[in-house]
Design an enzyme around this catalytic site. Structure first.
Site, short mmCIF file in Angstrom:
data_model
loop_
_atom_site.label_atom_id
_atom_site.label_comp_id
_atom_site.label_asym_id
_atom_site.label_seq_id
_atom_site.Cartn_x
_atom_site.Cartn_y
_atom_site.Cartn_z
N GLY A 9 0.83 -1.21 0.00
CA GLY A 9 0.00 0.00 0.00
C GLY A 9 0.85 1.24 0.00
N PRO A 10 0.21 2.39 -0.23
CA PRO A 10 0.95 3.65 -0.26
C PRO A 10 1.57 3.97 1.11
CG PRO A 10 -1.37 3.97 -0.80
CD PRO A 10 -1.21 2.55 -0.39
N GLY A 18 2.35 5.51 4.69
CA GLY A 18 1.55 6.10 5.77
C GLY A 18 0.19 5.47 5.97
N VAL A 19 -0.01 4.26 5.45
CA VAL A 19 -1.30 3.62 5.65
C VAL A 19 -1.27 2.62 6.81
CG1 VAL A 19 -2.15 3.91 3.30
CG2 VAL A 19 -0.79 1.89 3.89
N LYS A 79 1.33 0.18 7.45
CA LYS A 79 1.93 -1.14 7.20
C LYS A 79 2.92 -1.49 8.32
CE LYS A 79 3.58 0.08 3.17
NZ LYS A 79 3.14 1.46 3.07
N THR A 80 3.80 -0.53 8.62
CA THR A 80 4.80 -0.79 9.64
C THR A 80 4.16 -0.98 11.01
OG1 THR A 80 6.21 0.69 8.40
CG2 THR A 80 7.00 0.05 10.55
N SER A 128 -2.61 3.79 -19.00
CA SER A 128 -3.97 4.17 -18.60
C SER A 128 -4.31 5.63 -18.89
CB SER A 128 -4.18 3.86 -17.11
OG SER A 128 -3.38 4.71 -16.35
N LYS A 162 -7.35 4.87 -7.50
CA LYS A 162 -7.65 6.03 -8.34
C LYS A 162 -8.94 6.70 -7.91
CE LYS A 162 -5.13 4.38 -12.37
NZ LYS A 162 -5.22 3.68 -13.64
P1 ADP Z 1 3.62 2.76 6.39
O1 ADP Z 1 4.50 1.77 7.00
O2 ADP Z 1 2.48 2.15 5.68
O3 ADP Z 1 4.34 3.74 5.53
P2 ADP Z 1 3.20 3.58 9.06
O4 ADP Z 1 2.85 2.24 9.61
O5 ADP Z 1 4.50 4.13 9.35
O6 ADP Z 1 2.97 3.61 7.54
O7 ADP Z 1 2.06 4.60 9.54
C1 ADP Z 1 2.26 5.97 9.64
C2 ADP Z 1 1.51 6.50 10.84
O8 ADP Z 1 0.14 6.43 10.64
C3 ADP Z 1 1.79 5.68 12.05
O9 ADP Z 1 1.93 6.56 13.14
C4 ADP Z 1 0.52 4.85 12.22
O10 ADP Z 1 0.26 4.56 13.56
C5 ADP Z 1 -0.52 5.75 11.66
N1 ADP Z 1 -1.63 4.97 11.10
C6 ADP Z 1 -1.70 4.48 9.86
N2 ADP Z 1 -2.85 3.83 9.69
C7 ADP Z 1 -3.53 3.90 10.85
C8 ADP Z 1 -4.79 3.41 11.30
N3 ADP Z 1 -5.61 2.71 10.51
N4 ADP Z 1 -5.15 3.67 12.54
C9 ADP Z 1 -4.35 4.38 13.36
N5 ADP Z 1 -3.17 4.88 13.00
C10 ADP Z 1 -2.75 4.65 11.75
#
Ligand code: ADP
Length: 888
Positions: free
Chosen positions: A409-410, A412-413, A415-416, A784, A827
């Site tokens: 996924g993009p 900040g969603v 994943k980590t 696309s 999209k």
């Molecule tokens: P990624 O690894 O996908 O780039 P991160 O896991 O670092 O993103 O997430 C970025 C921040 O957003 C983190 O502080 C995370 O806790 C927060 N965050 C992302 N999705 C959610 C969610 N569904 N609920 C609560 N916090 C979220």
């Protein structure tokens, strides 16, 4: 050497105390006593021809067993100073009368005639006493027949004991003598060769052995040995050559043995000494060198500490053996030696790696795990469900070889943070390894230790950092690994993720197998497509498409704001961010799929609030509170006229406590004005699309990037030229071809679309076309954009603007068919974020709409297109431009 001499019947006698002069021996004596001086003077010094004297051994009477005859006579011995009483042995010596006063001496019955080789006379000053120094050579044995002490010195009547030549010849014939001689010779030769080895001086003696008659040689040989007086006397008494030779053989042999034993002992002692001495010497030198270099740290201690660490590392036995071998090698090295450091760093790694150490896995409680995931993350229902399934399988079968989860996924969603929640739910440690930009296989597998600067790969390094062998290991950005001449990191990852192979993962640096099977791997990627298929095959992809504005709002309110406030030492008593303001932040300041920028903006608000709170507190402290605290003190001091004392507030008291203490109210409620003040002017607004499509020739497309879906404008313009197509905006080959197709289609349909006047045949007559994809610095590619390109061109030639609220995506064929595309969900989410109200999609993408969250879908009008004409129909106000014409 002593030739046969004629002995006179009477000889002047020099008593030789406790010593024996044997024939062939030399002696140097100093005569000081009056008797001996007289003897030397009369018998040797004053004689014209060579004089002879007799040397007869005498012994202290104290050593005798019987004594009856005592002669009072002053005798100058070798030291020559003392005078003593003389006693004749009753058994074999003559009785001599004399006064018995102070002591007795015993004369031996045999002596040796000696001649002077050297004489020197001295006169002592001032007494005028005469002394002699005499060097004497022993010549032959004689028998003392009668000793006379009358006169100034002793004289004796003697008879020779030497054999005549004829007698000697007869003896030499005697076989016994021959055997004895041979034996003596052999022993003597042996002694000589031993001495030769020691001193290299045997040559001369060897010559003597060959030239001199053996019975004489026997005397000469034994002279130099250390013998008791008894032995010397018995040697003197051995008149018979056979007896003499056999005695000499015995003595030589004894001497030889003693030399050998002594040699053995010295060798042994020397050997032992030299080893320890050598070590000692080397150590001393080493210490001196170290001191000189200022290198005094005690390496031995360090190595002992390292060894202890290695012992507690619980390595498997084969690795322990390997480590010990390496340690032994290290111990033999000097710290300055090349390779010392690398060897040491290597052993440190072996000792630091968690070979057995594991975090204890708790009994997995699925309910608790679910709560943990829910409390950390909003939404993501499907993802959480999949994670719970994964955990449930692990609970039932802990060693199950389930697939590796890969969150795609993009940015900040979450994943980590999901991966770290998995670790928390399992009660394991979490370690993140970033694979972004890794192109060298050695980054995964390590460099061989032969290279300078070699180090372990990222996996081993990660395990060392985390310190347990069963962590949850996040392989971050697994799609960003590339391959080049330095190998293919992805293929190394294949081994890591394969449960069959990772039991004995071989890091080149480590050079011993490491068991990765206890590690739980979780991967993340922005897109699944760049991941090599074999690697993707080992993973289960879980997509996190990005959030809608509504979801972002919920995440912000429930998770991000509390977390941000906490991180800045604030709480809701200081800062309140109303929902409406969060919405504004989402709309105007962030346009991303994830929530990372949103979090960053909220953090900016929190920082501003923190500054304000801090400032207010300072003001409050100075004005009233310090006064309040310090006032009793101040009153006292001032009354006494003493100096003022300040009460100091302890630092580290958190804001909450301070506000409670002082009851200050510094609540900051964020409003729109404040948003602009802190975050700056809005970065995005809903009017952007309207402004940009205001002029004909611009269309709104939807594209898919690593940051999720994006809105992409396409600009087209015409100018005077000769029919060329110019493309800009860092385009890839596929998108360039799309542009060609689009232009061809528009040119082919120009008449139908009423883009040219009836008399014209060529749309490009006298003009060039330029198509630009803004954000020129960002590389773009993919098929696309086909429909968007056509729409832009039609808009350009028809002089009609496209609708600002409509975005589109779709590949097209040369004949105008619209083909389905990927990433529809992303999209549509992007379009939603940008405030787009209508989305034109290929008809065959209808099935993908189920993935789009319902609230988003309900807020959008989805227009499906089968052919290019359908797209154009939806893209323009009041339908296709040519229809508009026809309608007119
Ligand atoms: P990624 O690894 O996908 O780039 P991160 O896991 O670092 O993103 O997430 C970025 C921040 O957003 C983190 O502080 C995370 O806790 C927060 N965050 C992302 N999705 C959610 C969610 N569904 N609920 C609560 N916090 C979220």
């Amino acid at each position: 050497m002593a030739e046969s001499v004629e002995l006179p019947g009477r000889l002047g006698i020099l008593p030789f105390k406790n010593q024996v002069l044997l024939p062939g021996a030399f002696i140097r004596i100093r005569c000081t006593s009056p008797t001996s001086v007289k003897l030397v003077e009369q018998e040797l010094w004053q004689r014209e021809e060579k004089g002879l004297i007799g040397i007869v051994p005498v012994r202290d009477a104290a050593e005798m067993t019987s004594m009856d005859s005592v002669l009072s006579q002053g005798v100058g011995s070798e030291s020559g100073e003392r005078s003593s009483k003389v006693q004749i042995n009753t058994l074999d010596a003559h009785k001599v009368d004399g006064k018995s006063n102070s002591g007795v001496i015993q004369w031996h019955k045999r002596g040796v005639a000696a001649r002077a080789l050297h004489l020197s006379r001295g006169v002592e000053k001032p007494s005028g006493r005469v002394t002699y120094i005499v060097v004497l050579e022993g010549l032959c044995r004689f028998n003392v027949e009668e000793l006379s002490t009358r006169g100034p010195y002793c004289t004796a009547k003697i008879s020779t004991l030497e054999m005549t030549k004829a007698e000697m010849e007869q003896v030499e014939q005697d076989p016994e003598f021959v055997t004895l001689s041979r034996q003596f010779k052999a022993t003597a030769m042996e002694l000589i060769s031993v001495l030769e080895q020691k001193q290299k001086t045997g040559g001369r003696i060897k010559v003597l052995l060959e030239t001199l008659p053996l019975h004489k040689l026997a005397d000469i040989f034994v002279v130099s040995f250390e013998m008791s007086l008894e032995e010397q006397l018995s040697m003197l008494d051995s008149v018979d050559p056979k007896v003499r030779i056999s005695k000499a053989t015995e003595l030589v042999d004894r001497h030889l043995q003693s030399i050998r034993v002594a040699e053995k002992i010295t060798q042994k002692v020397e050997g032992q000494l030299s080893k320890s001495q050598k070590e000692f010497l080397l150590r001393q030198q080493m210490r001196a060198i170290k001191e000189e270099l200022g290198d005094n740290d005690d390496d031995e201690d360090d190595l002992a500490a390292l060894e202890r660490k290695m012992q507690s590392a619980e390595m498997p036995s084969n690795i322990w053996k390997h480590a010990q071998r390496e340690l032994r090698r290290l111990k033999k090295m000097q710290p300055q030696q090349p390779g010392y450091n690398s060897s040491r760093v290597y052993l440190e790694l072996l000792a630091d790696l968690p070979w057995q150490k594991a975090s204890e896995e708790q009994e997995l409680d699925l309910k608790a795990a679910k709560d943990c995931l829910d409390s950390d993350h909003y939404g993501l229902v499907k993802v959480k469900q999949r994670i719970i399934e994964y955990l449930a399988v692990r609970k039932l079968k802990p060693d199950a070889r389930g697939p590796v989860l890969c969150f795609v996924g993009p940015p900040g969603v979450g994943k980590t943070s999901l991966a770290s929640s998995i670790a928390a739910a399992l009660g394991r440690k979490f370690v993140r390894i970033s694979l972004g930009g890794v192109k060298d296989e050695a980054d995964i597998r390590g460099h061989r230790r032969t290279y300078i600067g070699s180090m372990p790969g990222r996996l081993i390094d990660g395990l060392k950092r985390v310190g347990v062998c069963n962590p949850v290991m996040l392989l971050d950005e697994i799609d960003k690994t590339g391959s080049d001449v330095r190998g293919d990191p992805a293929s190394a990852l294949l081994e890591v993720l394969d449960p069959e192979q990772n039991k004995s993962f071989n890091d080149h640096y480590l050079n011993v197998p490491y068991d990765l099977s206890k590690v739980i791997f979780v991967a993340t990627a922005n897109r699944a497509q760049p991941i090599p298929p074999p690697l993707l095959d080992r993973m289960e992809v879980i997509e996190l498409p990005g959030y809608t504005a509504e979801e972002k709002l919920r995440i912000a309110m429930q998770h991000l704001i509390p977390r941000v406030l906490d991180q800045h030492g604030l709480n809701s008593e200081y800062l309140q961010i109303p929902e409406a303001m969060v919405k504004l932040v989402i709309q105007r300041y962030t346009r991303e799929a994830g929530v990372r920028n949103l979090e960053r903006n909220l953090a900016a608000l929190a920082r501003a609030a923190a500054v304000r709170v801090a400032e207010q507190e300072q003001a409050v402290s100075v004005s009233k509170d310090v006064h309040k605290l310090a006032s009793p003190l101040l009153d006292n001091r001032l009354a006494e006229g003493a100096e003022m004392e300040m009460e100091v507030l302890p630092m580290g008291v958190n804001n909450h406590e301070i506000s409670n203490t002082f009851k200050i109210s510094s609540l900051l409620v964020v409003d729109e004005a404040m948003l602009e003040k802190i975050l700056g002017p809005p970065r995005f607004d809903d009017r952007e699309a309207a402004d940009r499509v205001a002029t004909p020739g611009v269309s709104v497309g939807l594209v898919w990037t690593t940051f999720g879906g994006e809105v992409q404008f396409v600009e087209a313009t015409a100018m005077v030229g000769n029919g060329e197509l110019h493309l800009t905006g860092q385009l890839g080959d596929v998108i360039k071809e799309s542009a060609q197709i689009a232009l061809t289609w528009v040119r082919a349909r120009a008449a139908d679309l009423e883009l040219i006047a009836a008399e014209e045949t060529n749309l490009l007559q006298g003009r060039d076309i330029h198509i630009h994809f803004p954000a020129g610095a960002v590389p773009k590619d993919g098929p696309s954009a086909g429909v968007t390109l056509v729409t832009a061109l039609v808009s350009l030639f028809s002089h009609k603007s496209v609708r600002a609220d409509t975005a589109m995506t779709g590949e097209m064929t040369l004949r105008g068919l619209v083909l389905p595309v990927g990433g529809v969900k992303d999209k549509i989410l992007a379009a939603h974020r940008h405030g787009i109200k209508r989305v034109i999609l290929p008809e065959r993408n209808l099935k993908d709409l189920v993935e789009v969250p319902a609230p988003v879908l309900s807020s959008l009008e989805i227009l499906l297109a089968k052919r290019m004409e359908d797209v154009l129909e939806h893209a323009f106000d009041r339908g296709s431009p040519w229809r508009q014409h026809s309608k007119l």
